[in-house]
Write an enzyme that holds these catalytic residues in place. Structure first.
Site, PDB file in Angstrom:
ATOM      1  N   LYS A 106     -36.183 -53.826  -3.548  1.00  9.98           N
ATOM      2  CA  LYS A 106     -36.101 -53.890  -2.082  1.00  9.98           C
ATOM      3  C   LYS A 106     -37.044 -54.955  -1.528  1.00  9.98           C
ATOM      4  CE  LYS A 106     -34.578 -49.146  -1.052  1.00  9.98           C
ATOM      5  NZ  LYS A 106     -34.563 -48.515  -2.389  1.00  9.98           N
ATOM      6  N   CYS A 154     -30.228 -42.434   2.694  1.00  7.39           N
ATOM      7  CA  CYS A 154     -30.487 -43.504   1.727  1.00  7.39           C
ATOM      8  C   CYS A 154     -30.251 -43.084   0.282  1.00  7.39           C
ATOM      9  CB  CYS A 154     -31.911 -44.016   1.905  1.00  7.39           C
ATOM     10  SG  CYS A 154     -32.248 -44.486   3.607  1.00  7.39           S
ATOM     11  N   HIS A 192     -37.546 -46.360  -5.489  1.00  6.11           N
ATOM     12  CA  HIS A 192     -37.023 -46.345  -4.120  1.00  6.11           C
ATOM     13  C   HIS A 192     -37.806 -47.372  -3.315  1.00  6.11           C
ATOM     14  CE1 HIS A 192     -34.911 -44.869  -0.667  1.00  6.11           C
ATOM     15  NE2 HIS A 192     -36.025 -44.495  -0.059  1.00  6.11           N
ATOM     16  N   HIS A 225     -33.810 -52.874   2.527  1.00  7.99           N
ATOM     17  CA  HIS A 225     -33.329 -51.515   2.290  1.00  7.99           C
ATOM     18  C   HIS A 225     -31.880 -51.402   2.773  1.00  7.99           C
ATOM     19  CE1 HIS A 225     -33.013 -47.393   1.659  1.00  7.99           C
ATOM     20  NE2 HIS A 225     -34.009 -46.917   2.391  1.00  7.99           N
ATOM     21  N   PHE A 270     -33.628 -39.785   4.290  1.00  7.49           N
ATOM     22  CA  PHE A 270     -33.983 -38.927   5.424  1.00  7.49           C
ATOM     23  C   PHE A 270     -33.258 -37.593   5.266  1.00  7.49           C
ATOM     24  CE2 PHE A 270     -34.826 -42.464   8.829  1.00  7.49           C
ATOM     25  CZ  PHE A 270     -35.986 -42.808   8.168  1.00  7.49           C
ATOM     26  N   GLU A 287     -44.105 -41.763  -3.821  1.00  3.43           N
ATOM     27  CA  GLU A 287     -43.266 -41.981  -5.000  1.00  3.43           C
ATOM     28  C   GLU A 287     -44.125 -42.226  -6.240  1.00  3.43           C
ATOM     29  OE1 GLU A 287     -39.371 -44.531  -6.529  1.00  3.43           O
ATOM     30  OE2 GLU A 287     -40.376 -45.121  -4.676  1.00  3.43           O
TER      31      GLU A 287
END
Length: 415
Positions: A338, A166, A306, A343, A402, A317
């Site tokens: 998002k 991502c 994010h 996402h 990831f 975060e």
């Protein structure tokens, strides 16, 4: 004493998103707080625990690709090519008058041609190996978005893909910034593309318990920082920016959207899917972007988070932002778009870079929708509910993937 680095500007943008098939349509709907989520139409998801996603609607390659060309491209590549054409138009790049050997393409994708992979695997199992398309490999591989964009325009500068889950789209933009500063190109098209609303991808994400299962109310399922969030909503699309050195932009009279001033990247070295619980990796990426930019902490007024709407990721975060910004964290805005787009995985960093640039250029910060009751650990200003008209001088865009990949991009108002 080293010579000052050449400044780099974003001079154009192209977008395909779950809330619009252009920059302007997407921006209008983001500012209005429109959700792009709905029932999955790309395949029959009746038996799935998650039966909704943020799809690109009414997508067409007409006017950009002929039918034969389009058939030889996976959906994620089509997204990249169409978005890149919009970005070139938006930047008013007259490619016939420019040195194409000085124009590059870097477009990331976290997964690549998943739809092609699944389709050709079905052919193999059901019809035998001779029915696997000879175009299978070049349609599927993740670098083909960058490759096909360069072919479409005849661009012969640096050309490659970034693959970091991502963080892929943001990595592409950051690496483009470095190449431009180094003098390896004058212009680079950079960003991300992804199209993974497929049976295997949704099953995989679902079985690892990463997706929201709010099937009774999908438009309200993506709710970053909200106490009742239960996972992310998978999206698709592309976000591409035209990055240009200051000298090149001024020579042709370009009008910058904003200036890209910093890039920070780090690795968690912690877990293959979970972020480091102390937020250290994310904090280091933000610090490095700030150091690279030379911006003081108190100049940052907005962070495009994010913010995926996962129970674990959102508070980590927030913790990282507090670690970096200290008391200033309470004074800045930290929104997650998002909540509307879902996402976009490897395309998220590209799309969100465009959104951050437009927020600076237009003096409007998009909202975080569906934030009704904040998680106690998420106690910053998330621009909840509705957009805010406010001029911000500088902003960050965060992308984490990831594998522990962390990227932060820093931008400021063009001046």
């Amino acid at each position: 004493m080293s010579e000052p680095r050449e400044r780099v500007f974003i001079t154009g943008a192209g977008v395909l998103s779950p809330v619009g098939n252009s920059v302007e349509e997407s921006w209008k709907n983001l500012v209005a707080g429109v959700s792009g989520a709905g029932p999955i139409t790309r395949f029959d998801a009746t038996d799935y625990e998650t039966r909704f996603a943020c799809e690109v609607k009414d997508f067409s390659t007409e006017g950009v690709l002929d039918r034969k060309e389009a058939k030889r491209m996976d959906r994620f590549v089509q997204f990249a090519v169409v978005a890149s054409h919009e970005a070139v138009r938006n930047a008013a790049l007259d490619l016939q008058s420019l040195d194409l050997e000085r124009i590059g393409v870097i477009i990331g994708s976290g997964i690549g041609g998943m739809e092609t992979f699944e389709e050709q695997h079905r052919n193999l199992i059901e019809k035998g190996h001779r029915r696997v398309s000879p175009f299978f490999i070049p349609m599927m591989i993740s670098d083909m978005a960058a490759g096909q964009v360069s072919i479409s325009f005849g661009l012969k500068g640096p050309n490659f893909a970034t693959v970091s889950a991502c963080a892929s789209g943001a990595h592409a933009i950051g690496e483009a910034l470095r190449l431009l500063r180094a003098g390896d190109a004058d212009v680079i098209l950079a960003g991300g593309a992804e199209a993974t609303i497929t049976p295997m991808a949704v099953a995989g994400f679902g079985n690892m318990r990463a997706l929201s299962t709010r099937n009774d109310d999908p438009t309200r399922a993506s709710r970053p920082f909200d106490r009742s969030r239960d996972g992310f909503v998978v999206g698709e699309g592309a976000g591409v920016v035209v990055l240009e050195t200051e000298s090149h932009a001024r020579r042709r009279g370009a009008k910058p959207i904003c200036e890209l001033v910093g890039y920070g990247a780090s690795g968690d070295a912690y877990h293959m899917t979970s972020p480091s619980v102390d937020g250290n990796g994310a904090a280091r990426a933000m610090r490095r972007a700030l150091e690279d930019s030379g911006l003081p902490l108190d100049r940052i007024g907005y962070i495009n988070a994010h913010g995926t709407s996962t129970p674990a990721g959102d508070p980590i975060e927030v913790k990282a932002v507090k670690t970096v910004f200290g008391d200033h964290a309470k004074r800045l805005m930290m929104g997650s778009t998002k909540s509307m787009t879902g996402h976009l995985l490897g395309a998220a960093g590209g799309l969100e870079a465009v959104i951050t640039a437009l927020a600076l250029a237009r003096g409007v910060v998009p909202p975080t929708i569906h934030l009704e009751e904040s998680d106690p650990e998420c106690d910053l200003d998330f621009v909840a509910g509705s957009a805010r008209q406010i001029q911000v001088q500088a902003a960050l865009s965060n992308s984490f993937g990831f594998g522990g990949h962390n990227v932060t991009l820093a931008m400021q108002v063009a001046g």
